[in-house]
Write a protein that holds these residues in place. Structure first.
Motif, PDB file in Angstrom:
ATOM      1  N   ILE A 190       0.826  -1.219   0.000  1.00  0.00           N
ATOM      2  CA  ILE A 190       0.000   0.000   0.000  1.00  0.00           C
ATOM      3  C   ILE A 190       0.863   1.274   0.000  1.00  0.00           C
ATOM      4  N   CYS A 251      -1.386   2.906  -2.900  1.00  0.00           N
ATOM      5  CA  CYS A 251      -2.260   4.047  -2.582  1.00  0.00           C
ATOM      6  C   CYS A 251      -2.345   5.051  -3.747  1.00  0.00           C
ATOM      7  N   ALA A 252      -3.533   5.202  -4.304  1.00  0.00           N
ATOM      8  CA  ALA A 252      -3.713   6.135  -5.430  1.00  0.00           C
ATOM      9  C   ALA A 252      -3.560   7.592  -5.001  1.00  0.00           C
ATOM     10  N   PHE A 253      -3.758   7.847  -3.712  1.00  0.00           N
ATOM     11  CA  PHE A 253      -3.689   9.226  -3.209  1.00  0.00           C
ATOM     12  C   PHE A 253      -2.254   9.758  -3.212  1.00  0.00           C
ATOM     13  N   CYS A 400      -9.747   6.633   5.415  1.00  0.00           N
ATOM     14  CA  CYS A 400      -8.561   5.826   5.120  1.00  0.00           C
ATOM     15  C   CYS A 400      -8.133   5.142   6.408  1.00  0.00           C
ATOM     16  N   TYR A 402      -5.243   3.392   6.374  1.00  0.00           N
ATOM     17  CA  TYR A 402      -3.886   2.948   6.045  1.00  0.00           C
ATOM     18  C   TYR A 402      -2.816   4.023   6.217  1.00  0.00           C
ATOM     19  N   ILE A 404      -3.429   7.749   6.153  1.00  0.00           N
ATOM     20  CA  ILE A 404      -3.729   9.121   5.768  1.00  0.00           C
ATOM     21  C   ILE A 404      -4.794   9.608   6.742  1.00  0.00           C
ATOM     22  N   MET A 406      -7.632  10.789   7.415  1.00  0.00           N
ATOM     23  CA  MET A 406      -9.055  11.062   7.187  1.00  0.00           C
ATOM     24  C   MET A 406      -9.748   9.796   7.657  1.00  0.00           C
ATOM     25  N   CYS A 451      -4.933   0.842  -4.414  1.00  0.00           N
ATOM     26  CA  CYS A 451      -5.912   1.065  -3.355  1.00  0.00           C
ATOM     27  C   CYS A 451      -6.647   2.351  -3.718  1.00  0.00           C
ATOM     28  N   MET A 452      -7.957   2.246  -3.792  1.00  0.00           N
ATOM     29  CA  MET A 452      -8.785   3.437  -4.013  1.00  0.00           C
ATOM     30  C   MET A 452      -9.961   3.391  -3.030  1.00  0.00           C
ATOM     31  N   ALA A 453      -9.704   2.776  -1.867  1.00  0.00           N
ATOM     32  CA  ALA A 453     -10.793   2.509  -0.925  1.00  0.00           C
ATOM     33  C   ALA A 453     -11.563   3.771  -0.541  1.00  0.00           C
ATOM     34  N   CYS A 454     -10.849   4.877  -0.367  1.00  0.00           N
ATOM     35  CA  CYS A 454     -11.527   6.091   0.100  1.00  0.00           C
ATOM     36  C   CYS A 454     -12.408   6.715  -0.983  1.00  0.00           C
TER      37      CYS A 454
HETATM   38  S1  SF4 Z   1      -7.839   4.566   1.387  1.00  0.00           S
HETATM   39 FE1  SF4 Z   1      -7.278   6.244  -0.016  1.00  0.00          FE
HETATM   40  S2  SF4 Z   1      -5.682   7.412   1.038  1.00  0.00           S
HETATM   41 FE2  SF4 Z   1      -5.908   5.443   2.090  1.00  0.00          FE
HETATM   42  S3  SF4 Z   1      -4.365   4.106   1.186  1.00  0.00           S
HETATM   43 FE3  SF4 Z   1      -6.261   3.767   0.049  1.00  0.00          FE
HETATM   44  S4  SF4 Z   1      -6.177   5.256  -1.648  1.00  0.00           S
HETATM   45 FE4  SF4 Z   1      -4.624   5.840  -0.171  1.00  0.00          FE
END
Ligand code: SF4
Length: 501
Positions: A190, A251-253, A400, A402, A404, A406, A451-454
């Motif tokens: 991640i 992590c895409a962010f 998030c 992982y 970050i 938020m 990861c684009m969970a958020c």
């Molecule tokens: S939930 Fe969003 S900010 Fe957190 S690791 Fe995944 S993509 Fe990144």
């Protein structure tokens, strides 16, 4: 926790501190609340930790630093907290690198990420270590690794134990009491972590971002694979695939906000990808693009996408906001009570550039919406007639887990609002998010490898998905979230093997 990590070893017996120092200073954007250095010499760990940014070191005191942190192996960390408390005492005790020892075995670790299934792991560590004290997730990961070393006397097995039993994100670099220098990544990969070296000085390093290798004039060798452990000897890196997991989740962010634009992931500069993001939004929103006179960015994470918007739309890119050079905190990684006042003091608007104009602002993301609202208020006061916000990271709908910060549904302006409703909250004429499809295309990785969970609600790790589902249901029913979702004992799994209850 949101962090930057760096570690290095030198095989010509040179002090490693300068490499670790510049490795961390180049990554201060990944964490500004505290910093820590640890070096290894003659079976001893030497540690220095403090709050705030990595300090400037004046030439007349540099010798004190070399004395304080001797040795040719070192690791370091810059941190902003996403686990544990946030008062100064807690921040300093939660500062990494952390150490642990038991039965003559010693270990030091620096990590970037966040552990999701903390409750059962805390119980397991308390049962196994009399003096176990939890201040933040790094204590868990360090003690879990130490437990593995005690039980198996083998670094690979100990890393496997961590990878198999911790649900969450962790990119780690560490040193054992025998002076073994290593790094590994969770099985989903991640958080970023790369390796590089300097042939001239026989130095090998691990870093969250490539920028720290560049700043030390190192050659980048590779990015660690998910589930990979890497050890180092004078002959170079040894890569061991400890766990094979077909599901990756980078992590895409990192691409939209967190990483420095002059770092690379997968061989591509982050700034190039952000420029593509800008071009994509213009193609997706032709009506708003035509209804504007100028583009401006909120420095600095919006700058590269503004270039893309400019190139695609032909609109003039005005540097209509200027940033105070010495207010260095990033708005998003500030604590809530610090955020409003700092953004207000950090960004100034050049009124003559925007008066009577229809303005597009490029933003990397909208998390809480408060910083964007402050900028839009300033633009309106300066006489802007329309304000559109072009946002490169799609609408954030969930927390998030992982690393970050938020961590609740309630704090996210997008968790239950449409873009039109968000525009109303922040005072914009329109909020134009890049689509997930275009984000993925510009990044250049497969959707399944991110990861684009958020932004999708699909969490790559099982405990996180379970928690998110429970908390989302509660949030929609009106439950008031008072703490980070993953710090609520009641939604934690029961067992330490990562299985959700
Ligand atoms: S939930 Fe969003 S900010 Fe957190 S690791 Fe995944 S993509 Fe990144």
């Amino acid at each position: 926790m949101g962090c930057g990590i760096f570690g290095a070893i030198n095989y010509e017996n040179q002090p490693v501190f300068p490499f670790v120092y510049w490795g961390l200073r180049s990554q201060n954007h990944r964490g500004h609340q505290s910093h820590g250095f640890l070096t290894y010499s003659n079976n001893h760990f030497y540690v220095y930790k403090n709050l705030d940014l990595v300090p400037k070191i004046k030439t007349n005191v540099i010798h004190e630093w070399f004395e304080r942190l001797p040795g040719s192996i070192g690791i370091g960390n810059v941190r902003y907290t996403t686990s544990g408390k946030c008062d100064d005492n807690s921040l300093i005790s939660g500062t990494q690198p952390v150490t642990a020892q038991s039965d003559g075995i010693k270990l030091a670790l620096s990590f970037n990420g966040n552990i999701v299934n903390t409750s059962p792991l805390k119980r397991e560590m308390t049962q196994n270590f009399e003096d176990f004290l939890y201040t933040c997730d790094s204590d868990i990961i360090c003690h879990k690794m130490l437990l593995g070393l005690k039980q198996t006397k083998d670094l690979v097995s100990a890393a496997r134990g961590v990878m198999e039993n911790l649900d969450g994100a962790f990119s780690v670099t560490g040193i054992t009491g025998n002076g073994e220098f290593f790094a590994f990544k969770d099985q989903y990969g991640i958080k970023p972590l790369c390796a590089g070296h300097d042939p001239a000085t026989k130095t090998f390093a691990f870093s969250s971002e490539t920028v720290s290798l560049d700043m030390n004039s190192f050659v980048k060798d590779f990015e660690l694979n998910p589930g990979e452990l890497v050890t180092v000897s004078k002959d170079g890196f040894k890569r061991i695939q400890v766990i094979e997991n077909p599901k990756h989740a980078f992590c895409a962010f990192e691409y939209a906000y967190f990483a420095r634009p002059d770092s690379t992931f997968g061989g591509k500069y982050v700034y190039e990808i952000r420029e593509d993001f800008g071009r994509n939004i213009v193609k997706e929103y032709p009506k708003e693009s035509h209804d504007a006179d100028i583009i401006m960015s909120v420095p600095e994470t919006g700058d590269d996408s503004a270039m893309g918007v400019h190139e695609q739309s032909g609109l003039r890119w005005e540097r209509a906001s200027r940033r105070h050079r010495y207010v260095t905190e990033r708005a998003f990684i500030l604590l809530n009570n610090e955020r409003f006042s700092t953004i207000d003091k950090k960004i100034n608007i050049l009124g003559n550039k925007v008066a009577g104009k229809r303005v597009i602002i490029t933003e990397d993301s909208i998390v809480r919406g408060d910083t964007t609202k402050v900028i839009i208020d300033k633009l309106r006061k300066a006489g802007a007639t329309k304000v559109y916000v072009f946002v490169t990271f799609p609408r954030i709908i969930g927390p998030c887990f992982y690393g970050i910060d938020m961590s609740t549904y309630g704090q996210l302006v997008g968790s239950k609002r449409t873009p039109q409703e968000i525009a109303k909250v922040i005072g914009a004429d329109g909020v134009c998010y890049q689509s997930i499809e275009n984000l993925v295309r510009a990044i250049g990785r497969k959707e399944d490898d991110l990861c684009m969970a958020c932004i999708t609600g699909k969490y790559p790790t099982p405990c996180a998905q379970k928690m998110a589902d429970i908390m989302k249901q509660r949030f929609l029913e009106g439950y008031e979230e008072k703490t980070r979702v993953y710090e609520l004992d009641e939604v934690q799994p029961l067992t330490a093997d990562g299985k959700a209850n």
